[in-house]
Design an enzyme around this catalytic site. Structure first.
Site, PDB file in Angstrom:
ATOM      1  N   ILE A 121       6.049 -14.002 -14.320  1.00 31.67           N
ATOM      2  CA  ILE A 121       4.853 -13.443 -13.683  1.00 31.67           C
ATOM      3  C   ILE A 121       5.056 -13.476 -12.175  1.00 31.67           C
ATOM      4  O   ILE A 121       5.850 -14.262 -11.653  1.00 31.67           O
ATOM      5  CB  ILE A 121       3.557 -14.173 -14.089  1.00 31.67           C
ATOM      6  CG1 ILE A 121       3.746 -15.682 -14.108  1.00 31.67           C
ATOM      7  CG2 ILE A 121       3.042 -13.665 -15.407  1.00 31.67           C
ATOM      8  CD1 ILE A 121       2.496 -16.434 -14.493  1.00 31.67           C
ATOM      9  N   GLU A 122       4.338 -12.616 -11.472  1.00 33.01           N
ATOM     10  CA  GLU A 122       4.661 -12.355 -10.080  1.00 33.01           C
ATOM     11  C   GLU A 122       4.468 -13.549  -9.157  1.00 33.01           C
ATOM     12  O   GLU A 122       5.038 -13.596  -8.060  1.00 33.01           O
ATOM     13  CB  GLU A 122       3.861 -11.152  -9.537  1.00 33.01           C
ATOM     14  CG  GLU A 122       2.363 -11.303  -9.551  1.00 33.01           C
ATOM     15  CD  GLU A 122       1.725 -10.644 -10.756  1.00 33.01           C
ATOM     16  OE1 GLU A 122       0.648 -10.058 -10.599  1.00 33.01           O
ATOM     17  OE2 GLU A 122       2.310 -10.708 -11.861  1.00 33.01           O
ATOM     18  N   GLN A 123       3.677 -14.519  -9.547  1.00 25.59           N
ATOM     19  CA  GLN A 123       3.485 -15.704  -8.707  1.00 25.59           C
ATOM     20  C   GLN A 123       4.756 -16.546  -8.586  1.00 25.59           C
ATOM     21  O   GLN A 123       4.774 -17.514  -7.828  1.00 25.59           O
ATOM     22  CB  GLN A 123       2.339 -16.542  -9.255  1.00 25.59           C
ATOM     23  CG  GLN A 123       0.948 -15.985  -8.965  1.00 25.59           C
ATOM     24  CD  GLN A 123       0.538 -14.865  -9.900  1.00 25.59           C
ATOM     25  OE1 GLN A 123       1.289 -14.488 -10.808  1.00 25.59           O
ATOM     26  NE2 GLN A 123      -0.653 -14.324  -9.710  1.00 25.59           N
ATOM     27  N   GLY A 124       5.801 -16.165  -9.306  1.00 21.32           N
ATOM     28  CA  GLY A 124       7.079 -16.863  -9.207  1.00 21.32           C
ATOM     29  C   GLY A 124       7.401 -17.725 -10.405  1.00 21.32           C
ATOM     30  O   GLY A 124       8.328 -18.536 -10.357  1.00 21.32           O
ATOM     31  N   ILE A 138       5.412  -4.231  -9.794  1.00 23.36           N
ATOM     32  CA  ILE A 138       5.947  -4.462 -11.139  1.00 23.36           C
ATOM     33  C   ILE A 138       6.204  -3.149 -11.858  1.00 23.36           C
ATOM     34  O   ILE A 138       7.284  -2.911 -12.407  1.00 23.36           O
ATOM     35  CB  ILE A 138       4.973  -5.339 -11.942  1.00 23.36           C
ATOM     36  CG1 ILE A 138       4.871  -6.727 -11.317  1.00 23.36           C
ATOM     37  CG2 ILE A 138       5.391  -5.434 -13.401  1.00 23.36           C
ATOM     38  CD1 ILE A 138       3.660  -7.509 -11.767  1.00 23.36           C
TER      39      ILE A 138
END
EC number: 2.8.3.8
Length: 506
Positions: A320-323, A393
């Protein structure tokens, strides 16, 4: 050496008209709310600092008082640049009433722009945002009538178009960690993510500004292990200790969210909404073994729940984009966090992975879709919401699976004997002639060679070179009455198959 300060000292460090950037994400994730609260209190009591420019990549707030809501006072900010806006209804109101200049850009583009500012490069040059509302030809991310300055431009290199998100000066960078040592080194070791803390600090320091770090505890020099340091002390000017700092809005600190402890595994409840369950089941059919995948917030997160319930998480590489890599994804307002993750990297690194094509497949929400295959999730009911990491994304993944309802408001359906029956159509079609805002561009996807699937409970579509094609309908659905007549555009109809009947089992 970073100077310790009290909350009462914070606002004096920030001049009127300052350009302020911060890290933080939804659910209170790495959110420096103690610093925000101090700034807000000073403004409410004395009217300063005011006329700020505030820039954040990912949405912050509880829809009430915390996060971005702290800045949502008339006169406190003059310009806001954000990747996600829905967590602060009052800030949205200021934007809608033209009380502030409002911009909305892809979250990853903002985070990576912080990095480029810190490196003193000429802005962020990227394909992310082409053909969307961030493209200068479609508005350039401007969100209201008061917003005029062009902050993004189209450029070309070697015959290909890109967007250049322009750099700006940074006066104040606000970050958060768990610990800061006596030398000012900041560690996020017990936080669920690092986000763009390092990029925020670098951008502020190398612009000649200051960096304020909020932490839970100050520790002795040398007590942090070198690999636990997220932001080095040479970048940090001031440290505010907030002893009752919360890891998330849920309260306290759960070390399993930082990958430092095991925790009892909560039972995963099945999706209670019938139509959401149907969409998630059908979308999950697009999975393939070994895929590097991403899930978006909302209906598409149901696919993650299916994987978790089936115990098949080890078949895929989940991000997920938060890392976050791996782990058990949290749902609801804590989406963006995982229990027992296998790895946590800076969100800037994660967005580079996505931008460069490192995703095999992503599952994302879909509020509206049109005849060109464009999708809107950033402007709903005339209200700006922001895309978060959606654009970063969706433009980088090899395969994109959109998940959404066929229509909205008043829809009445039932599932009987493996069939979907429509009792009443919704008042608002979601497959329309032209989306209100382009968050995903069908023509750009075709040019990139992406595979694009659109899943609803009644029918499944794909993006073809000659248009949007219907490839499946639900058993029990009448193609003409329940699908074609309820759409605002006519899709390509060749020989649609039936969706699997077991998708409709209770």
């Amino acid at each position: 050496m970073a100077q310790a300060i009290d909350a009462a000292d914070v606002a004096a460090l920030i001049q009127d008209g300052a350009q302020v950037i911060s890290s933080g994400s939804g659910g209170g994730l790495v959110e420096p709310d103690g610093v925000f609260q101090a700034i807000e209190q000073a403004f409410l009591e004395g009217g300063h600092p005011r006329d700020l420019t505030y820039v954040h990549a990912l949405g912050m707030g509880d829809r009430k008082t915390r996060g971005t809501n702290r800045f949502a006072h008339q006169g406190m900010v003059r310009r806001v640049i954000g990747g996600h806006w829905i967590w602060s209804p009052e800030m949205l109101r200021l934007a809608e009433e033209n009380e502030i200049e409002a911009y909305c850009f892809p979250s990853g583009a903002i985070s990576l722009l912080f990095r480029e500012i810190g490196a003193r490069r000429p802005g962020l040059i990227t394909h992310v945002g082409l053909g969307t509302f961030a493209d200068p030809e479609l508005g350039g991310g401007k969100c209201n009538a008061r917003t005029h300055e062009d902050l993004v431009e189209k450029v070309s290199f070697d015959g290909r178009d890109y967007l250049r998100y322009k750099p700006f000066g940074v006066d104040v960078g606000i970050i958060r960690g768990t610990y800061a040592d006596a030398d000012g080194n900041v560690s996020c070791v017990e936080e669920p993510a690092d986000l763009d803390n390092a990029a925020v600090a670098m951008a502020a320091r190398n612009s000649g500004g200051i960096v304020i770090a909020q932490v839970r505890e100050r520790v002795a020099s040398g007590s942090l292990r070198p690999r636990e340091v997220t932001v080095t002390g040479n970048l940090v000017d001031y440290v505010l200790v907030v002893p009752d700092q919360q890891q998330t809005y849920r309260g306290g600190y759960d070390l399993s969210l930082a990958g430092l402890a095991d925790a009892p595994q909560d039972p995963i409840a099945g999706e209670s909404d019938t139509l959401r369950r149907i969409v998630a089941r059908r979308a999950a059919d697009e999975l393939f073994e070994g895929a590097v995948i991403n899930f978006g917030f909302g209906m598409s997160a149901g696919v993650a729940e299916i994987i978790a319930r089936n115990g098949t998480s080890d078949r895929y590489w989940v991000t997920i984009e938060q890392g976050i890599h791996g782990g058990e994804l949290m749902m609801g307002d804590l989406f963006g966090i995982a229990a027992r993750p296998m790895a946590i990297v800076p969100s800037t690194q994660q967005f580079d992975l996505y931008s460069g094509g490192g995703l095999d497949i992503t599952f994302l929400g879909m509020a509206e879709m049109d005849a060109e295959g464009n999708v809107n999730v950033s402007q709903l009911g005339g209200q700006m919401t922001g895309p978060g990491g959606f654009i970063d994304i969706s433009q980088g993944a090899r395969k994109v699976v959109f998940c959404g309802r066929f229509d909205a408001k008043g829809t009445q359906t039932s599932v009987e004997d493996g069939k979907l029956l429509v009792r009443q159509h919704g008042q608002y079609p979601k497959l329309i002639d032209r989306v209100a805002s382009v968050t995903f561009s069908g023509p750009e996807a075709l040019a990139r060679g992406q595979e694009v699937i659109y899943v609803t409970e009644r029918a499944t579509f794909r993006l073809a070179q000659d248009g949007v094609e219907i490839i499946e309908i639900a058993p029990g659905i009448d193609l003409e009455r329940d699908v074609l007549a309820a759409m605002e555009f006519t899709p390509i109809v060749r020989n649609p198959a039936l969706m699997r009947s077991d998708i409709f089992d209770h």
